[in-house]
Scaffold this motif. Structure first.
Motif, short mmCIF file in Angstrom:
data_model
loop_
_atom_site.label_atom_id
_atom_site.label_comp_id
_atom_site.label_asym_id
_atom_site.label_seq_id
_atom_site.Cartn_x
_atom_site.Cartn_y
_atom_site.Cartn_z
N GLN A 169 -6.32 7.41 -2.53
CA GLN A 169 -5.05 8.15 -2.63
C GLN A 169 -5.08 9.40 -1.77
OE1 GLN A 169 -4.92 8.73 -6.88
NE2 GLN A 169 -3.68 6.89 -7.23
N SER A 170 -6.19 10.12 -1.80
CA SER A 170 -6.31 11.34 -1.01
C SER A 170 -6.37 11.05 0.48
CB SER A 170 -7.56 12.12 -1.44
OG SER A 170 -7.73 13.27 -0.65
N GLY A 171 -7.09 10.00 0.86
CA GLY A 171 -7.29 9.73 2.27
C GLY A 171 -6.16 8.97 2.94
N CYS A 172 -5.47 8.10 2.18
CA CYS A 172 -4.48 7.19 2.77
C CYS A 172 -3.03 7.54 2.46
CB CYS A 172 -4.74 5.77 2.30
SG CYS A 172 -6.42 5.17 2.57
N CYS A 173 -2.78 8.24 1.37
CA CYS A 173 -1.40 8.42 0.90
C CYS A 173 -0.80 9.78 1.20
CB CYS A 173 -1.33 8.17 -0.61
SG CYS A 173 -1.98 6.57 -1.11
N LYS A 174 -1.60 10.72 1.65
CA LYS A 174 -1.09 12.06 1.96
C LYS A 174 -1.76 12.57 3.23
CE LYS A 174 -4.52 14.97 -0.24
NZ LYS A 174 -4.91 15.49 1.09
N PRO A 175 -1.13 13.52 3.93
CA PRO A 175 -1.78 14.12 5.10
C PRO A 175 -2.86 15.10 4.68
CG PRO A 175 0.33 15.17 4.70
CD PRO A 175 0.24 14.03 3.72
N SER A 176 -3.76 15.40 5.58
CA SER A 176 -4.80 16.38 5.31
C SER A 176 -4.20 17.76 5.07
CB SER A 176 -5.77 16.43 6.50
OG SER A 176 -6.64 17.54 6.39
N ASP A 177 -4.87 18.55 4.24
CA ASP A 177 -4.41 19.93 4.01
C ASP A 177 -4.44 20.75 5.29
OD1 ASP A 177 -4.33 19.13 1.33
OD2 ASP A 177 -4.94 21.12 0.64
N GLN A 178 -5.29 20.37 6.25
CA GLN A 178 -5.36 21.08 7.53
C GLN A 178 -4.04 20.99 8.30
OE1 GLN A 178 -8.69 19.24 9.52
NE2 GLN A 178 -10.19 20.61 8.56
N CYS A 179 -3.24 19.98 8.02
CA CYS A 179 -1.99 19.78 8.75
C CYS A 179 -0.93 20.81 8.37
CB CYS A 179 -1.45 18.37 8.49
SG CYS A 179 -2.58 17.03 8.97
N GLN A 180 -1.04 21.34 7.15
CA GLN A 180 -0.08 22.33 6.68
C GLN A 180 1.36 21.80 6.70
OE1 GLN A 180 -0.94 25.69 5.52
NE2 GLN A 180 -2.89 24.55 5.46
N PHE A 181 1.53 20.53 6.34
CA PHE A 181 2.86 19.96 6.26
C PHE A 181 3.58 20.45 5.01
CE2 PHE A 181 1.65 15.84 8.76
CZ PHE A 181 1.54 16.61 9.91
N THR A 182 4.92 20.35 5.01
CA THR A 182 5.72 20.79 3.87
C THR A 182 5.89 19.64 2.88
OG1 THR A 182 6.94 22.34 5.27
CG2 THR A 182 7.92 21.79 3.15
N ASN A 198 -6.76 18.53 13.57
CA ASN A 198 -7.12 17.24 12.97
C ASN A 198 -6.23 16.15 13.56
OD1 ASN A 198 -7.62 15.02 11.32
ND2 ASN A 198 -7.88 16.27 9.48
N PRO A 199 -6.79 15.16 14.27
CA PRO A 199 -5.97 14.10 14.89
C PRO A 199 -5.19 13.28 13.87
CG PRO A 199 -8.32 13.54 14.97
CD PRO A 199 -8.23 14.97 14.54
N ASP A 200 -5.61 13.29 12.61
CA ASP A 200 -4.87 12.55 11.59
C ASP A 200 -3.46 13.10 11.41
OD1 ASP A 200 -7.02 10.92 11.15
OD2 ASP A 200 -7.60 11.80 9.22
N CYS A 201 -3.26 14.37 11.73
CA CYS A 201 -1.93 14.98 11.57
C CYS A 201 -0.90 14.31 12.48
CB CYS A 201 -2.00 16.48 11.87
SG CYS A 201 -3.15 17.39 10.80
N GLN A 202 -1.33 13.89 13.65
CA GLN A 202 -0.42 13.22 14.58
C GLN A 202 -0.15 11.78 14.14
OE1 GLN A 202 0.93 15.14 16.85
NE2 GLN A 202 -0.46 16.83 16.35
N ILE A 203 -1.09 11.19 13.44
CA ILE A 203 -0.95 9.79 13.02
C ILE A 203 -0.06 9.65 11.80
CG2 ILE A 203 -2.26 7.79 12.17
CD1 ILE A 203 -4.64 8.79 13.75
N TRP A 204 0.00 10.68 10.97
CA TRP A 204 0.77 10.59 9.73
C TRP A 204 2.21 10.17 9.98
CZ3 TRP A 204 0.67 10.36 4.59
CH2 TRP A 204 1.87 10.57 3.90
N ASP A 205 2.71 9.29 9.12
CA ASP A 205 4.09 8.83 9.19
C ASP A 205 4.62 8.63 7.78
OD1 ASP A 205 6.46 7.09 9.51
OD2 ASP A 205 5.82 6.94 11.60
N ASN A 206 5.85 9.10 7.51
CA ASN A 206 6.41 8.99 6.16
C ASN A 206 6.80 7.57 5.78
OD1 ASN A 206 6.28 11.69 5.21
ND2 ASN A 206 8.01 12.25 6.50
#
Length: 271
Positions: A169-182, A198-206
């Motif tokens: 859930q932490s790794g796949c369902c939400k962005p990293s805290d480093q992304c500082q998304f709203t 963190n490159p994961d921030c660019q990969i995240w998609d809603n």
């Protein structure tokens, strides 16, 4: 007392034979009734295990109770190889899973996971495109993120941050805290402008079918689950290994009895 070893080998193998029946039946059921590719993925290994245990048990049963020396030789040879395989797998499991753990995040009830913290062998497995596509499909079919969204619907951001999430859930369902998304909801976040370390921030998609399923954090969350599961399997393997060694030792005594009987020209079963 000398004949007890033959009787004991027969009893133990009869028990193994009985255990092989539900294992084989379970594998056949998975192949026929499995609703997803992920469920059907296990059918062939389970069927193979059931057939293997059944054949080995029958060989040990006949070899010990009917004094068939060559069959008992074959049985003990297979048992010796099985002991070596189980021992090697157990050692390998402990070595591969000795690295990696979730990182505690200040003010959060959950941990975050980094792929680089885990063993190189495990990293190579999940970084393989073919492997990860299958795993990704299984994660999507398991609805791990949609269940989280349904559980935490309309939950305020502070309550979400205090939630104890699983590694997946932490790794796949939400962005990293480093992304500082709203935060909008558990699986819905507004991206902030600018570049992110963190490159994961660019990969995240809603999109529910995308989210962070291709992120390194998701792969790390999976490996954390694998690590926990393998450690439990390794402990079970140790118990199984002790059982195998005991059966093998008793089988050696039964073989000695068979050779003694053959040496005196005795045939057939002697209680």
């Amino acid at each position: 007392m000398v004949r007890c070893s033959n009787n004991l080998v027969g009893i133990l193998n009869f028990v193994v034979f009985l255990l092989s029946i539900p294992i084989l039946a379970g594998g056949i059921w998975l192949s026929q009734k499995g609703s997803t590719e992920c469920e059907r993925f296990l059918d062939k290994p389970v069927i193979a295990l059931g057939v293997f245990l059944m054949v080995v048990a029958i060989a040990g049963l006949i070899g010990s109770c009917c004094r068939v020396t060559w069959l008992l030789w074959t049985y003990l040879f297979v048992m010796f190889l099985l002991i070596l395989v189980v021992f090697s797998i157990t050692v390998f499991a402990f070595v591969v899973t000795n690295k990696g753990a979730g990182e505690t995040v200040s003010g959060r009830g959950y941990k975050e996971y980094r792929l680089g913290d885990y063993s190189n062998w495990l990293q190579k497995r999940v970084n393989d495109g073919g492997n990860w596509n299958k795993i990704r499909s299984c994660l999507a079919e398991s609805k791990v993120c949609s269940k989280l969204e349904a559980k935490l619907i309309d939950v305020p951001v502070n309550n979400f941050y205090n939630e104890h999430l699983t590694a997946l859930q932490s790794g796949c369902c939400k962005p990293s805290d480093q992304c500082q998304f709203t935060y909008i909801s558990a699986t819905n976040w507004t991206k902030t402008a600018g570049t992110h370390p963190n490159p994961d921030c660019q990969i995240w998609d809603n999109a529910p079918e995308k989210l962070c399923f291709d992120c390194e954090s998701c792969k790390a969350g999976l490996l954390d689950n694998v690590k926990s599961a393998w450690k439990k399997v390794a402990i079970v393997n140790i118990v199984f290994l002790v059982f195998l060694i005991i059966v093998y030792s008793v089988g050696c005594c039964a073989l000695r009895n068979n050779k003694r009987d053959n040496g005196y020209g005795h045939t057939g079963y002697k209680p």
